[in-house]
Design an enzyme around this catalytic site. Structure first.
Site, PDB file in Angstrom:
ATOM      1  N   LYS A  50     -26.679-148.829  35.790  1.00  0.00           N
ATOM      2  CA  LYS A  50     -26.105-147.595  35.605  1.00  0.00           C
ATOM      3  C   LYS A  50     -26.303-146.897  34.202  1.00  0.00           C
ATOM      4  CE  LYS A  50     -22.253-144.489  36.166  1.00  0.00           C
ATOM      5  NZ  LYS A  50     -20.899-144.386  36.981  1.00  0.00           N
TER       6      LYS A  50
ATOM      7  N   LYS B 101     -26.427-144.380  31.581  1.00  0.00           N
ATOM      8  CA  LYS B 101     -25.757-142.925  30.943  1.00  0.00           C
ATOM      9  C   LYS B 101     -26.838-142.242  30.028  1.00  0.00           C
ATOM     10  CE  LYS B 101     -21.316-143.799  31.921  1.00  0.00           C
ATOM     11  NZ  LYS B 101     -20.504-142.803  32.665  1.00  0.00           N
TER      12      LYS B 101
ATOM     13  N   GLU C  65     -25.926-139.002  39.095  1.00  0.00           N
ATOM     14  CA  GLU C  65     -24.405-138.704  39.121  1.00  0.00           C
ATOM     15  C   GLU C  65     -24.270-137.412  38.028  1.00  0.00           C
ATOM     16  OE1 GLU C  65     -20.399-141.591  38.848  1.00  0.00           O
ATOM     17  OE2 GLU C  65     -22.345-142.319  38.379  1.00  0.00           O
TER      18      GLU C  65
ATOM     19  N   ASP D  67     -19.193-136.626  40.893  1.00  0.00           N
ATOM     20  CA  ASP D  67     -18.027-137.447  39.981  1.00  0.00           C
ATOM     21  C   ASP D  67     -16.906-136.530  39.438  1.00  0.00           C
ATOM     22  OD1 ASP D  67     -16.346-139.039  38.665  1.00  0.00           O
ATOM     23  OD2 ASP D  67     -18.132-140.021  37.299  1.00  0.00           O
TER      24      ASP D  67
ATOM     25  N   LYS E 237     -13.135-142.893  42.523  1.00  0.00           N
ATOM     26  CA  LYS E 237     -12.262-143.402  41.322  1.00  0.00           C
ATOM     27  C   LYS E 237     -10.870-143.414  41.602  1.00  0.00           C
ATOM     28  CE  LYS E 237     -16.061-142.955  37.817  1.00  0.00           C
ATOM     29  NZ  LYS E 237     -16.102-142.023  36.620  1.00  0.00           N
TER      30      LYS E 237
ATOM     31  N   CYS F  40     -15.273-146.826  38.273  1.00  0.00           N
ATOM     32  CA  CYS F  40     -14.157-147.378  37.518  1.00  0.00           C
ATOM     33  C   CYS F  40     -14.302-146.646  35.947  1.00  0.00           C
ATOM     34  CB  CYS F  40     -14.040-148.685  37.323  1.00  0.00           C
ATOM     35  SG  CYS F  40     -15.684-149.365  36.499  1.00  0.00           S
TER      36      CYS F  40
END
Length: 329
Positions: free
Chosen positions: A150, A152, A203, A226, A248, A276
């Protein structure tokens, strides 16, 4: 006569291994809030991560939890909790603590108590923090053996970042998380760059509440909500903008709502990611009950810490394993 429930809560601080950076900033420790509910000599535990993005602070979350002692003493249970508190971190900690206590009281694993399938070991994503393309490539190269990463991102220069990451991990499946940092001017260019790099999922590219453009463009790869999705009530309005949703527990306000949310998301045709915050295994353990419904599992929070709590989840190479009863559930 059944004894009343006693609630003890506290703030805990867990050093991060290095630094964790997203588009909104950098942190070097995870600040969590623990809830412990005891009754009849048994203790149920839950952990949450207050999130400034939603106006939450550790101190306010702790105070909110402490205010629930009186309702618990009067018999408040997990089902009544869903309307007694709003979704968010505080309710998550208390919901999970009550579930843990229910399982211990019944002498059963929590998934049996809830009538859910037992969780199985599964592959979790591993997160690469936001940095320069060169630094992100170097960090990626060290974990390029992992099948799911993942990444960022953070706005300007993201095209170079994702290209550098892809070169460093040619075989890994990539999820990109922009954390609301893209704009209407950069959206299509950045999505194309991700598609060209073979990214599997993007995302939250645009700020929540300003994501209507996603319904008007051709999305070249699946896009996941998200910050735009919180609980079950927020799902129907996202159907034309997103292909997937990141569930989440801290946003949903606990496992109880997160399970309902996962079922509703499936019924609406969304792919599911289980996500998470950076936290200990106690935060991850309840989320393991959702992994069988998930297309993507991102439960790497403890891997980003300098140390996890004792008796934490087992992480072996790319796999995360269900919790032992002593940890949770």
């Amino acid at each position: 006569m059944t004894s009343s429930k006693l609630l003890v809560s506290r703030i805990e601080r867990w050093p991060i291994a290095g630094r964790f950076t997203i588009s909104r900033g950098t942190k070097t420790q995870a600040v969590t809030v623990m809830a412990e509910v005891s009754q009849g000599g048994l203790i149920g535990r839950g952990e949450c991560v207050p999130y400034p993005r939603y106006g939450e602070t550790p101190e306010a979350t702790l105070a909110t939890l402490q205010s629930m002692q009186a309702p618990l003493s009067r018999g408040l249970d997990r089902r009544a909790l869903q309307t007694a508190m709003p979704p968010g971190a505080a309710r998550n900690a208390l919901d999970c603590a009550l579930l843990d206590l229910e399982a211990k009281t019944a002498g059963q694993r929590v998934w049996n108590l809830l009538g859910r399938a037992a969780p199985e070991p599964c592959t979790t994503a591993y997160t690469i923090s936001l940095a320069s393309p060169e630094a992100m490539a170097a960090a990626t190269e060290r974990v390029a053996h992992r099948p799911l990463l993942k990444i960022k991102l953070g706005g300007q220069g993201d095209g170079a970042r994702i290209a550098a990451v892809r070169k460093a991990a040619p075989q890994s499946q990539l999820i990109v998380d922009a954390n609301e940092a893209w704009t209407s001017d950069t959206l299509e260019q950045n999505l194309k760059g991700c598609a060209d790099a073979g990214v599997t999922l993007v995302e939250q590219p645009l700020p929540a509440g300003q994501d209507e453009l996603l319904a008007r463009i051709r999305r070249p790869l699946p896009v996941c909500a998200d910050e735009s999705v919180h609980d079950s009530a927020s799902l129907p309005g996202l159907r034309d903008r997103y292909d997937a949703v990141n569930i989440k527990l801290d946003k949903a306000g606990g496992l109880t709502e997160a399970m309902a949310m996962a079922d509703a998301a499936q019924a609406l045709g969304f792919q599911i990611m289980i996500g998470c915050m950076v936290a200990t295994s106690l935060s991850m353990a309840p989320a393991m009950l959702l992994t069988r419904q998930a297309r993507f599992v991102d439960l790497d929070g403890p891997l980003l810490l300098a140390r996890d709590r004792d008796g934490g989840l087992r992480y072996d190479h790319n796999m995360v394993y269900p919790p032992e009863a002593a940890l949770w559930g």
